[in-house]
Design a protein around this motif. Structure first.
Motif, PDB file in Angstrom:
ATOM      1  N   UNK A 803      66.860 103.476  69.318  1.00  0.00           N
ATOM      2  CA  UNK A 803      66.983 103.380  67.867  1.00  0.00           C
ATOM      3  C   UNK A 803      66.404 104.614  67.214  1.00  0.00           C
ATOM      4  N   UNK A 804      67.065 105.045  66.168  1.00  0.00           N
ATOM      5  CA  UNK A 804      66.541 106.197  65.430  1.00  0.00           C
ATOM      6  C   UNK A 804      65.281 105.834  64.664  1.00  0.00           C
ATOM      7  N   UNK A 805      64.988 104.546  64.589  1.00  0.00           N
ATOM      8  CA  UNK A 805      63.776 104.145  63.890  1.00  0.00           C
ATOM      9  C   UNK A 805      62.543 104.254  64.756  1.00  0.00           C
ATOM     10  N   UNK A 806      62.780 104.334  66.078  1.00  0.00           N
ATOM     11  CA  UNK A 806      61.649 104.553  66.965  1.00  0.00           C
ATOM     12  C   UNK A 806      61.197 105.996  66.834  1.00  0.00           C
ATOM     13  N   UNK A 807      59.902 106.211  66.751  1.00  0.00           N
ATOM     14  CA  UNK A 807      59.432 107.578  66.579  1.00  0.00           C
ATOM     15  C   UNK A 807      58.099 107.758  67.273  1.00  0.00           C
ATOM     16  N   UNK A 808      57.774 109.004  67.556  1.00  0.00           N
ATOM     17  CA  UNK A 808      56.518 109.321  68.216  1.00  0.00           C
ATOM     18  C   UNK A 808      55.371 109.190  67.232  1.00  0.00           C
ATOM     19  N   UNK A 809      54.212 108.759  67.739  1.00  0.00           N
ATOM     20  CA  UNK A 809      53.023 108.640  66.896  1.00  0.00           C
ATOM     21  C   UNK A 809      52.256 109.958  66.817  1.00  0.00           C
ATOM     22  N   UNK A 810      52.699 110.934  67.599  1.00  0.00           N
ATOM     23  CA  UNK A 810      52.011 112.219  67.637  1.00  0.00           C
ATOM     24  C   UNK A 810      52.629 113.167  66.604  1.00  0.00           C
ATOM     25  N   UNK A 811      51.796 113.857  65.845  1.00  0.00           N
ATOM     26  CA  UNK A 811      52.313 114.827  64.884  1.00  0.00           C
ATOM     27  C   UNK A 811      52.496 116.163  65.573  1.00  0.00           C
ATOM     28  N   UNK A 812      53.582 116.887  65.241  1.00  0.00           N
ATOM     29  CA  UNK A 812      53.929 118.131  65.909  1.00  0.00           C
ATOM     30  C   UNK A 812      54.085 119.270  64.906  1.00  0.00           C
ATOM     31  N   UNK A 813      53.599 120.430  65.294  1.00  0.00           N
ATOM     32  CA  UNK A 813      53.864 121.657  64.559  1.00  0.00           C
ATOM     33  C   UNK A 813      55.101 122.269  65.206  1.00  0.00           C
ATOM     34  N   UNK A 814      56.291 121.800  64.783  1.00  0.00           N
ATOM     35  CA  UNK A 814      57.520 122.201  65.458  1.00  0.00           C
ATOM     36  C   UNK A 814      57.771 123.695  65.324  1.00  0.00           C
ATOM     37  N   UNK A 815      57.482 124.257  64.163  1.00  0.00           N
ATOM     38  CA  UNK A 815      57.688 125.699  63.985  1.00  0.00           C
ATOM     39  C   UNK A 815      56.736 126.488  64.888  1.00  0.00           C
ATOM     40  N   UNK A 816      55.477 126.066  64.925  1.00  0.00           N
ATOM     41  CA  UNK A 816      54.495 126.764  65.754  1.00  0.00           C
ATOM     42  C   UNK A 816      54.825 126.681  67.231  1.00  0.00           C
ATOM     43  N   UNK A 817      55.254 125.500  67.683  1.00  0.00           N
ATOM     44  CA  UNK A 817      55.594 125.327  69.100  1.00  0.00           C
ATOM     45  C   UNK A 817      56.785 126.192  69.497  1.00  0.00           C
ATOM     46  N   UNK A 818      57.816 126.202  68.660  1.00  0.00           N
ATOM     47  CA  UNK A 818      59.001 127.002  68.975  1.00  0.00           C
ATOM     48  C   UNK A 818      58.697 128.497  68.891  1.00  0.00           C
ATOM     49  N   UNK A 819      57.894 128.892  67.915  1.00  0.00           N
ATOM     50  CA  UNK A 819      57.524 130.310  67.791  1.00  0.00           C
ATOM     51  C   UNK A 819      56.743 130.763  69.018  1.00  0.00           C
ATOM     52  N   UNK A 820      55.845 129.912  69.504  1.00  0.00           N
ATOM     53  CA  UNK A 820      55.056 130.236  70.692  1.00  0.00           C
ATOM     54  C   UNK A 820      55.948 130.301  71.934  1.00  0.00           C
ATOM     55  N   UNK A 821      56.846 129.330  72.075  1.00  0.00           N
ATOM     56  CA  UNK A 821      57.692 129.274  73.258  1.00  0.00           C
ATOM     57  C   UNK A 821      58.686 130.405  73.343  1.00  0.00           C
TER      58      UNK A 821
END
Length: 1024
Positions: A803-821
């Motif tokens: 379900x699209x309503x299921x979501x992770x409880x962890x907050x992510x810095x998506x821009x930072x992670x992608x920039x680092x990777x």
């Protein structure tokens, strides 16, 4: 120096295999409970303790998670979690919950860093789920001390990764304040305990189960149990005795993780990195064996020992130990013997050597043939041989192997250590002798001084730095012993368990203090110790990454396996800066462990391979449709399973090409074709999954997989450079290609952003997270006990849904992670994400971790393509030194070489495939070629995707072809798709590199191309 640690993909995979088994567990802070102050301390204020939160998911969901982890690694799927045990140690069915513990097996080959992996798993479980109480349980004090040292050495590394430290301590029943802190501290807490501390009969060992006055009348085991610790068992196969197994439930573990290379009792295996995997992935050292065997030559009692064969600029020379008549009597000495030499004359007239004239010296198989029909093989001793003779030969061989490896690695800043295993201290340290030297110490010093003088005399002038280093070390300071130490400071034999589940292990901490606590000092060139004598009981629990030579100066027995012995030296080495020497291209050029055995090479290797094969019992033996069906493969970045139809097609492909036998076992023809790059093409409908299918086929066990793991330590030879190197044609060729350059990239960021957006919109696929619905009802007959235990409700059903309503409880810095990777700026990543379609970007909410992983991969691919398209090279004034072609190539295995060659700059050339072998044969017999060389690994072209090392430099005769020609690739091995793509990108860069060289030199006649054989080479030359 300090050993540096880095996160490695294969270790991360082991961590994720464990952590993912509990996917869906909420990240809950440690739960608080009231520490019972005890009967005699009621007036004291109560103190809070912290315990691990219970597993919130039902058993069925944990099992489903485990099966997913197993399926993606193609491991046997667990049918149920049957390994639950109650407080009395009895096995309970999967439906049983109170006091239960899930057991997970993690198989990791010795030397691959399982200690690092479970320490990292501790931090990762704390990060994801909030668990903070861990107990590392070990079978001996030696391993306990090693684990404590690892926790200390990795502390700073994990602070950088996780921003926190773990508090650890070694359990001691007389220091129970540490246990108090373990319970009352909310952070990550790790207790290290050896099983003797709770399952032995001594007074100190019983204290864990007793109410103690100095612990507020509490039992330490009760305090431990209230923490619901996660148990980590290191070498669980050593802890399978009844006493240990009955004690484990008393710790009330949340679950149990079992780490070993050789599991005996299997549970739910969630990760496998066995000996074959570790070697094929180059995660451990390659093993070479120098066997020594007493063997009589027919009809003679002449003493002869063939140490080895050297390649010279003329004919091979054999190093033979023989008896020689001197003024002071008959002595055994080493002599260099060439073809035609009469040993009777060399011995000064000893009758036993009559008719011993050397008729042939075969360097390929290490044999010396005599005119009387006798054949002497390297490692064979003939004549009047005693055990003392064998031990002396072993010590000499160890020193010789050490010098060879040390010379090779000295310039790389790698200190070489050699390890002797012996039976008793008296053979090394004799306190009744005036100099306190035992037999082995005296023999070592005698042989060391003799070999050192010979070695220094043969070192070429360019090795002056190593000469000074070797000459500066005193023989008395370069060897040391690691044993138990008594109260008077004398070395003594460690107290070893004679029987029971800990047979062969020692409980003496002092036996290991120096090597464990000063491991990093041993790796320093300032520390003169290079040769270590230690007790044969040392097995699991310690090692050193820079052990390169190992010698077994002991009687063989059944308590220590060959695999346990060699495991002490399998770890990848480090240099003087603490950096791991694990560069993929050269890892097995540097990391080779030489074992000097007191048995023949054939016997030792056969026994070692048998032991390894016995521990590969879970590897499939049959490559048929039944095995392939349902296996997990990755297609376009997404996991899928092999269908029944696909499985049948794979089986038909193998049958059609004789790649499996009548028993569905993989044939040698498959492995030979795989290595040579000549495999028959898969059917068209399977080509998109070709590499994944081949990798799946490779998982089927075949005995030939073990053959490449262990080599003959006498085979590698030192090959001198020949006169072809001085030819003007080669020198001219070398001057033309001997150019260094730097590259620069100028490209439009908007173009990269546009490419990334299009690729993400087209190729990014993210699977949504799942949620689990558990149904239950109130029990018809409630009791007070049910209400207190939480068992008032009974589970009646469970289902999982996407379900699209299921979501992770962890907050992510998506821009930072992608920039680092992707190594891009946050601004560039922000523009890429905002340019994506809303539908595609919305998948981030469905599964953030997969979104980041897949998006990072796609962006990096687009960046690499863009960079290479806009790459330019600028030639510099820098050039390579001529010593990039060493005067002597060390460590060449002639069994993998072509020779004796006419046109190459060395008499032999090592080839990696049948394609290369044929190419060399054609080059060497061609009338159009003057000289050629396989380029050394130090000749590198820098590229954005890694340094590139071309294969061949070839000079043609002027009258034949108006070119001096240089060719890049003739390798016939079939690497992975990822590797092939990487090589293609490097070749694109190489073309630009050589184009720049051609432009910088007027009328240059160097041409660069890629060919598969000699005829293609000539077509390219004549068509240029």
């Amino acid at each position: 120096m300090k050993i540096k640690f880095k996160s490695q993909p294969y270790q991360t995979a082991a961590v994720e295999a464990v952590v993912d088994c509990f996917e869906g567990q909420p990240n809950t802070a440690a739960q608080v409970y009231r520490i019972d102050p005890g009967v005699r301390a009621q007036m004291r204020s109560d103190e809070d303790g912290f315990r691990n939160a219970d597993i919130a998911m039902p058993v069925a969901q944990v099992l489903e998670n485990i099966r997913k982890v197993q399926q993606r690694q193609n491991l046997p799927l667990s049918e149920s979690l049957t390994h639950f045990v109650d407080q009395n140690g009895r096995t309970k069915p999967a439906s049983y919950k109170p006091g239960a513990a899930i057991n997970l097996d993690i198989e990791m080959e010795t030397g691959t860093g399982k200690t690092y992996c479970y320490i990292k798993s501790i931090f990762e479980m704390n990060k994801r789920y909030g668990w903070s109480k861990f107990i590392i349980m070990v079978p001996s004090i030696a391993i306990r001390e090693g684990v404590a040292k690892s926790l200390e050495m990795t502390a700073e590394h994990f602070v950088e990764s996780y921003g926190k430290k773990a508090r650890f301590f070694i359990y001691n029943s007389k220091r129970l304040h540490e246990l108090e802190s373990f319970s009352s501290d909310a952070g990550i807490n790790v207790m290290v305990i050896n099983v003797q501390a709770f399952n032995a009969s001594g007074a100190d060992n019983r204290r864990i189960y007793e109410e103690l006055d100095d612990f507020q009348s509490r039992k330490p085991i009760d305090v431990i149990a209230k923490n619901r610790p996660i148990l980590i068992l290191d070498e669980p196969q050593k802890m399978e005795g009844t006493a240990t197994q009955n004690a484990l439930p008393k710790f009330n573990p949340l679950f149990i993780l079992r780490y070993s290379a050789t599991h005996k009792t299997t549970h739910s295996k969630v990760h496998r990195l066995d000996a074959v995997d570790a070697f094929s992935q180059k995660l451990v050292k390659k093993i070479e064996v120098r066997g020594i065997q007493a063997k009589g030559l027919t009809g003679t009692n002449a003493y002869l020992y063939l140490e080895g064969i050297q390649i010279s600029k003329s004919d091979p020379v054999a190093r033979v130990e023989m008896e020689v008549k001197t003024n002071s009597g008959i002595k055994r000495v080493l002599r260099k013997v060439e073809k035609g030499r009469n040993l009777f004359d060399l011995s000064k007239g000893l009758d036993q050597y009559l008719d011993f004239v050397v008729s042939d010296i075969d360097a390929r198989v290490d044999e010396v043939h005599f005119t009387n029909g006798a054949v002497l093989k390297a490692g064979e001793a003939n004549g009047d041989i005693t055990e003392r003779d064998i031990r002396r030969i072993q010590i000499r061989e160890t020193i010789s192997a050490h010098f060879e490896r040390e010379k090779q690695l000295f310039d790389k800043g790698i200190k070489v250590l050699s390890l002797f295993f012996i039976d008793e201290v008296a053979k090394y340290r004799d306190y009744d002798a005036e100099d306190e030297k035992g037999e082995y110490a005296r023999v070592f010093e005698e042989e060391y001084e003799a070999l050192k003088a010979e070695y220094l005399g043969e070192l070429p002038l360019e090795d002056e730095a190593y000469r000074k280093h070797l000459d500066s070390i005193d023989v008395g300071a370069t060897h040391n012993g690691y044993f138990s130490i008594d109260k008077k400071g004398k070395l003594v034999d460690p107290k070893v368990k004679a029987r029971g589940e800990f047979a062969g292990l020692t409980d003496d901490v002092s036996a290991y203090d120096l090597i464990l606590k000063d491991k990093e000092r041993l790796l320093s060139f300032e520390e003169p110790t290079r040769f270590i004598f230690s007790h044969s009981a040392l097995r699991e629990g310690w090692d050193n990454p820079n052990v390169f030579v190992m010698c077994m100066l002991k009687h063989s027995d059944n308590t220590i396996s060959r695999r346990q012995e060699v495991g002490r030296g399998l770890r990848i080495s480090v240099n003087k800066n603490g950096d791991r020497m694990d560069h993929a291209a050269t890892v097995h050029d540097v990391n080779v462990l030489t074992v000097v055995a007191s048995e023949s090479y054939k016997d030792f290797v056969g026994g070692l391979q048998k032991e390894i094969a016995e521990n590969l019992s879970e590897r499939p033996r049959q490559a048929n449709a039944e095995y392939f069906e349902g296996k997990s493969i990755t297609v376009n970045g997404s996991e899928t399973t092999v269908s029944k139809d696909m499985a049948k097609r794979i089986e038909r492909y193998l049958v059609k090409n004789d790649y499996i036998d009548d028993n569905d076992g993989i044939t040698q023809a498959y492995h030979d074709a795989r290595e040579a790059g000549t495999l028959a093409s898969l059917p068209d409908e399977l080509l998109d999954q070709q590499e994944q299918i081949l990798q799946l086929i490779d998982t089927v066990f075949n005995g030939s997989q073990l053959e490449g793991m262990v080599g003959d330590g006498r085979k590698p030879k030192a090959i001198p450079r020949n006169k072809n190197f001085e030819k003007k044609e080669f020198q001219e060729l070398w001057q033309r290609i001997n150019r260094k350059a730097v590259y620069q990239v100028e490209f439009d960021s908007q173009d990269l952003i546009k490419r990334c957006i299009n690729a993400l919109d087209s190729n990014l696929f993210v699977s949504p997270l799942q949620y689990v619905v558990t149904e239950g009802k109130l029990s018809d007959e409630l009791t007070e006990a049910q209400l207190r235990s939480g068992a008032a409700f009974k589970q009646s059903g469970i289902r999982s849904e996407k379900s699209s309503s299921a979501h992770s409880l962890v907050s992510y810095d998506v821009i930072g992670k992608l920039a680092e990777g992707a190594d891009l700026t946050r601004g560039t990543i922000g523009k890429i994400l905002t340019g994506m379609s809303a539908a595609k970007f919305s998948t981030f909410q469905a599964n953030p971790e997969q979104f980041i992983s897949e998006a990072s991969r796609i962006i990096k691919e687009q960046k690499a393509t863009t960079v290479i398209e806009h790459l330019t090279y600028d030639a510099t004034a820098d050039r390579y030194d001529t010593d990039i072609f060493p005067a002597t190539q060390s460590g060449t295995d002639l069994t993998q070489a072509v020779g004796k060659l006419r046109n190459h700059i060395y008499d032999y050339a090592v080839v990696e495939s049948g394609v290369e072998r044929k190419f060399v044969e054609d080059l060497d017999t061609s009338k159009e070629i003057v000289v050629y060389s396989k380029l050394p690994q130090g000749f590198l072209i820098p590229t954005p995707v890694g340094d590139y090392n071309p294969d061949w430099a070839i000079a043609f005769k002027e009258k034949a072809v108006q070119h001096i020609y240089f060719v890049a690739e003739t390798k016939g091995s079939q690497p992975s798709l990822k590797f092939r793509e990487l090589e293609r990108e490097k070749i694109k860069c190489a073309r630009k590199f050589f184009a720049e060289i051609a432009n910088s030199v007027p009328n240059d006649r160097v041409k660069y191309d890629v060919v598969s054989d000699f005829s293609e080479l000539m077509s390219a030359v004549r068509g240029a």
